[in-house]
Scaffold this active site. Structure first.
Site, PDB file in Angstrom:
ATOM      1  N   HIS A 114       0.868  -1.180   0.000  1.00  0.00           N
ATOM      2  CA  HIS A 114       0.000   0.000   0.000  1.00  0.00           C
ATOM      3  C   HIS A 114       0.899   1.221   0.000  1.00  0.00           C
ATOM      4  O   HIS A 114       1.645   1.465   0.939  1.00  0.00           O
ATOM      5  CB  HIS A 114      -0.924   0.007   1.213  1.00  0.00           C
ATOM      6  N   CYS A 115       0.820   2.007  -1.070  1.00  0.00           N
ATOM      7  CA  CYS A 115       1.702   3.163  -1.233  1.00  0.00           C
ATOM      8  C   CYS A 115       1.080   4.399  -0.597  1.00  0.00           C
ATOM      9  O   CYS A 115      -0.003   4.828  -1.011  1.00  0.00           O
ATOM     10  CB  CYS A 115       1.960   3.413  -2.720  1.00  0.00           C
TER      11      CYS A 115
END
Length: 422
Positions: A114-115
């Site tokens: 998850h950026c």
């Protein structure tokens, strides 16, 4: 970026901050270059067109990386077979390479991480846009660095000129401020691009790289390639060295990730992305393997510490699905007798378990000595000091792959089950 996404206020500012940084480097820099006192003068027509075209590609690919849905699994009117992994958060099967994201609150197909900078998962559906964004961002930064170098070199060449004949103070300060920000950003995004391309070529997500590190650590400290272990439900499990199965050749790896074998479309900013199949099989549900292991479906590899902790925690309540299904059709009196029978079996298991806790563990070390072997899945970190949580994975959902609930088994017996999109 451990912990960055955990602060809602800070995480909500991540995308605006990236946009502000991009605008500063893109347009403030052009304003500085157009200062007449800075040699070699304003950008040429061709330089302006090429640079701003790259910026358009950068903005569009970043927009897609932020807004494209990272994918979801939908189970509708199917008798679901979940012979392996089951997500206790989604209450549904967890296909291979999927992980439950604690930010997106669902299982993500081929989750990479998850950026925080896109406020989105890098997954099967968003990876092409994320890679293109990194590519255009780096190329734009390299071109900007060239423009900055031209002007810094011109300043060095005229360093002996009287100050009042040189650039204005605003031009000098702005140029060096832009140079510093550009340098830091180029280094950060360059490292990110290299690591992303490395995973792209090897068909290995960031999470799978973490799992491989953990597996190799287990192999190294075990002293041998094979162990016989007992799982939480009493079944015998063999721990063995598992090769990463999804590396099927560099071109096939890259084509699979981009959703097409047309190389020209890999870097075209308007190109699409893979889509998860709606049939319950195919893209996103099953993945081609290279055949290096003795059978398919061995990834992720068994973690001995994970199984040992599960046996300690659930050793007194191992489930027998066959018995539970049989008991569901018994009379109240027969169910009571079956319950007492299981109680006696639990008591015997309790005595066995207490004896096991006094012995040396599966790795040959004392269980109570506080060694590194006591680290659980939640505590294990790789060589970079990262845990699964740092990639956005919900560790509670990963702590122990859940057994299929008895209610689900009963629905399967009846041959009717319905799941809707949460």
């Amino acid at each position: 970026m451990a912990g960055f996404s955990d602060a809602p206020f800070i995480a909500s500012l991540a995308v605006p901050a990236v946009c502000l940084l991009t605008a500063f480097l893109s347009y403030f820099s052009q304003l500085v270059f157009n200062q007449a006192t800075l040699d070699p003068g304003p950008l040429s027509y061709n330089e302006t067109v090429v640079f701003n075209t790259l910026l358009l590609c950068l903005w569009y690919t970043y927009f897609k990386a932020v807004t494209v849905d990272p994918g979801r699994y939908i189970f509708e009117d199917l008798v679901i077979e979940a012979d392996k992994r089951w997500c206790k958060k989604c209450q549904a099967p967890k296909p291979p390479r999927a992980h439950h994201c604690r930010h997106c609150n669902r299982c993500i197909p081929k989750m990479d991480h998850h950026c925080p900078w896109t406020s989105n998962c890098v997954s099967m559906t968003t990876f092409p846009h994320f890679l293109r964004f990194l590519l255009y961002a780096n190329v734009s930064l390299w071109m900007l660095s060239y423009f900055i170098w031209q002007r810094c070199y011109a300043l060095w060449e005229t360093r002996h000129m009287p100050a009042h004949l040189g650039p204005t103070l605003f031009a000098l300060v702005s140029l060096f401020m832009t140079a510093i920000v550009c340098l830091v950003t180029t280094m950060a995004l360059g490292i990110m691009l290299i690591s992303t391309v490395h995973g792209w070529v090897l068909n290995k997500t960031t999470i799978e790289g973490w799992e491989l590190d953990r597996h190799e650590a287990n192999i190294g400290r075990g002293g041998q390639d094979w162990w016989d272990m007992t799982g939480p439900d009493g079944e015998k499990i063999q721990f063995e060295k598992v090769e990463f199965p999804y590396d099927v050749g560099f071109f096939a790896n890259m084509a699979q990730a981009m959703g097409t074998s047309n190389v020209l479309l890999w870097f075209f900013p308007l190109a699409g992305n893979p889509r998860i199949s709606k049939t319950g099989t195919g893209t996103g549900w099953t993945w081609e393997e290279n055949g290096f292991n003795r059978q398919e479906g061995m990834w992720p590899p068994v973690d001995p510490e994970k199984l040992r902790n599960a046996r300690r925690e659930w050793g007194l309540s191992r489930r027998n699905f066959d018995e539970e299904l049989q008991d569901a059709g018994l009379s109240p009196q027969e169910q009571m007798e079956a319950f007492k029978r299981r109680q006696d079996e639990d008591l015997r298991r309790r005595n066995v378990l207490m004896a096991e806790l006094e012995e040396v563990d599966d790795y040959g070390s004392d269980r109570g000595n506080g060694s590194d072997d006591e680290d659980s899945l939640r505590d294990w970190v790789n060589t970079d000091g990262e845990r699964l949580r740092d990639y956005g994975v919900d560790e509670d959902a990963e702590e122990q792959d859940e057994d299929v609930p008895i209610a689900e088994l009963l629905r399967r017996r009846k041959g009717v089950v319905s799941y809707s999109d949460a």
